[in-house]
Design a protein around this motif. Structure first.
Motif, PDB file in Angstrom:
ATOM      1  N   LEU A   1       2.773  -3.312  -8.125  1.00 18.31           N
ATOM      2  CA  LEU A   1       2.139  -2.958  -6.857  1.00 18.31           C
ATOM      3  C   LEU A   1       1.411  -1.637  -6.911  1.00 18.31           C
ATOM      4  O   LEU A   1       0.275  -1.521  -6.473  1.00 18.31           O
ATOM      5  CB  LEU A   1       3.207  -2.839  -5.779  1.00 18.31           C
TER       6      LEU A   1
ATOM      7  N   ALA B   1       5.558  -2.257  -0.545  1.00 19.09           N
ATOM      8  CA  ALA B   1       4.424  -1.492   0.005  1.00 19.09           C
ATOM      9  C   ALA B   1       4.940  -0.480   1.029  1.00 19.09           C
ATOM     10  O   ALA B   1       4.446   0.645   1.125  1.00 19.09           O
ATOM     11  CB  ALA B   1       3.404  -2.429   0.648  1.00 19.09           C
TER      12      ALA B   1
ATOM     13  N   LEU C   1       2.192   2.545   0.487  1.00 15.24           N
ATOM     14  CA  LEU C   1       0.920   1.794   0.450  1.00 15.24           C
ATOM     15  C   LEU C   1       0.700   0.967   1.709  1.00 15.24           C
ATOM     16  O   LEU C   1      -0.415   0.556   2.019  1.00 15.24           O
ATOM     17  CB  LEU C   1       0.909   0.856  -0.768  1.00 15.24           C
TER      18      LEU C   1
ATOM     19  N   LEU D   1      -2.141  -2.954  -6.123  1.00 17.05           N
ATOM     20  CA  LEU D   1      -2.344  -3.308  -4.712  1.00 17.05           C
ATOM     21  C   LEU D   1      -3.627  -2.696  -4.145  1.00 17.05           C
ATOM     22  O   LEU D   1      -4.340  -3.326  -3.367  1.00 17.05           O
ATOM     23  CB  LEU D   1      -1.126  -2.912  -3.883  1.00 17.05           C
TER      24      LEU D   1
END
Ligand code: C2E
Ligand code: CA
Ligand code: CA
Ligand code: CA
Length: 276
Positions: A26, A79, A84, A30
């Motif tokens: 990620l 996340a 994020l 991401l």
């Protein structure tokens, strides 16, 4: 107890490793995923007792070029942990608000519900960013619902109340997601500008056959009625679920019985067909 303990450990380790790998992936991928349009908004209908579509929930999907479809349950929590989610959540909000201005959505006066994670909600400047997104997209805030969880409501009550009040003043609605799985107190709910409760699908699942689940659903419906909140039932999969609920109160229904989450453009195209 020892045997059970061993089983738990064996289950836990691969899970931990998968999470560590996912987190690593990620952090590097991401951001690129957002830029390169690997993320897609899916929509799932929310219908009334007559079966008319009244709104839709936005559900995020990640089409990873090598790993295939990554379900939100495996990347949203990470996340959230890495922060994020702030950028990702803004992206979902911007795209979700843009959908509100789509002629087909607007013509049917559909509401759009968007999931907001706790970290995103509590991040400094959330209200300002929502305002900017509304201005940029021209979306009507009174057709926007933000879905938040009970945990968010309990943590940081004062901050939550302040943020919700500012957004509520713009006309935005708030829905408590997965209601009943956390531990909201009636007192908190009463003090916050909440419009809707979503009954978690774990309660709906067995409610038609299981008296204790039925009692839980009844308790939630009584609470909603007392607080004058509207209700959305999640995970309505069978006619038995729908009949059970319809016999009890007015609400909206969401689940596979009415439609699986579909890519936004497919959902919108089906609205047009519906009408013709
Ligand atoms: P949720 O908000 O509780 O969303 C409902 C989940 O139930 C969705 O899973 C949906 O596909 C699934 N579902 C809908 N109808 C049925 C049904 O009849 N039966 C069953 N078994 N499941 C049904 P999904 O799309 O995998 O999303 C999982 C979770 O990921 C969501 O749970 C939500 O917490 C989170 N999520 C998804 N998109 C976003 C997003 O844009 N932002 C944030 N913060 N979280 C998101
Ligand atoms: Ca939700
Ligand atoms: Ca749920
Ligand atoms: Ca959820």
């Amino acid at each position: 107890a020892k045997a059970a303990g061993r089983n738990v450990v064996r289950f836990f380790e691969p899970e931990m490793q998968a999470r560590a790998e996912m987190r690593f992936m990620l952090e590097s991928e991401l951001r690129r995923a957002v830029e390169q349009e690997e993320l897609r908004l899916f929509l799932q209908a929310q219908v009334d007792a007559r079966g008319a579509i009244r709104g839709a929930e936005v559900l995020l999907r990640w089409h990873h070029p090598r790993r295939g479809l990554v379900p939100p349950a495996s990347f949203i929590p990470i996340a959230e942990e890495t922060g994020l989610i702030v950028e990702l959540g803004d992206w979902v909000l911007r795209r979700g608000c843009a959908l509100l201005t789509h002629p087909e959505i607007a013509a049917n006066s559909l509401r759009i519900s968007i999931n907001v994670s706790p970290r995103q909600f509590h991040h400094a400047g959330f209200v300002g960013r929502v305002r900017d997104i509304l201005t940029e997209t021209g979306a009507d805030p009174s057709r926007l619902t933000l879905e938040v969880t009970e945990g968010l409501v309990i943590d940081k009550v004062h901050q939550t109340a302040a943020t919700m009040s500012e957004l509520s003043a713009l006309g935005i609605h708030f829905s408590i997601d997965d209601f009943g799985t956390g531990y909201s107190s009636l007192a908190y709910l009463k003090r916050l500008p909440i419009n809707e409760l979503k009954i978690d699908r774990s309660f709906i699942q067995d409610a038609p056959e299981d008296p204790s689940d039925a009692a839980l659903v009844d308790t939630i419906l009584a609470m909603a009625a007392h607080l004058r909140l509207s209700v959305v039932a999640e995970g309505v999969e069978t006619q038995a679920h729908a009949d059970f609920l319809a016999a009890r109160a007015e609400m909206l229904y969401q689940g596979y019985l009415y439609g699986r989450p579909a890519p936004a453009e497919v959902f919108i195209a089906s609205l047009a067909q519906h009408r013709d």
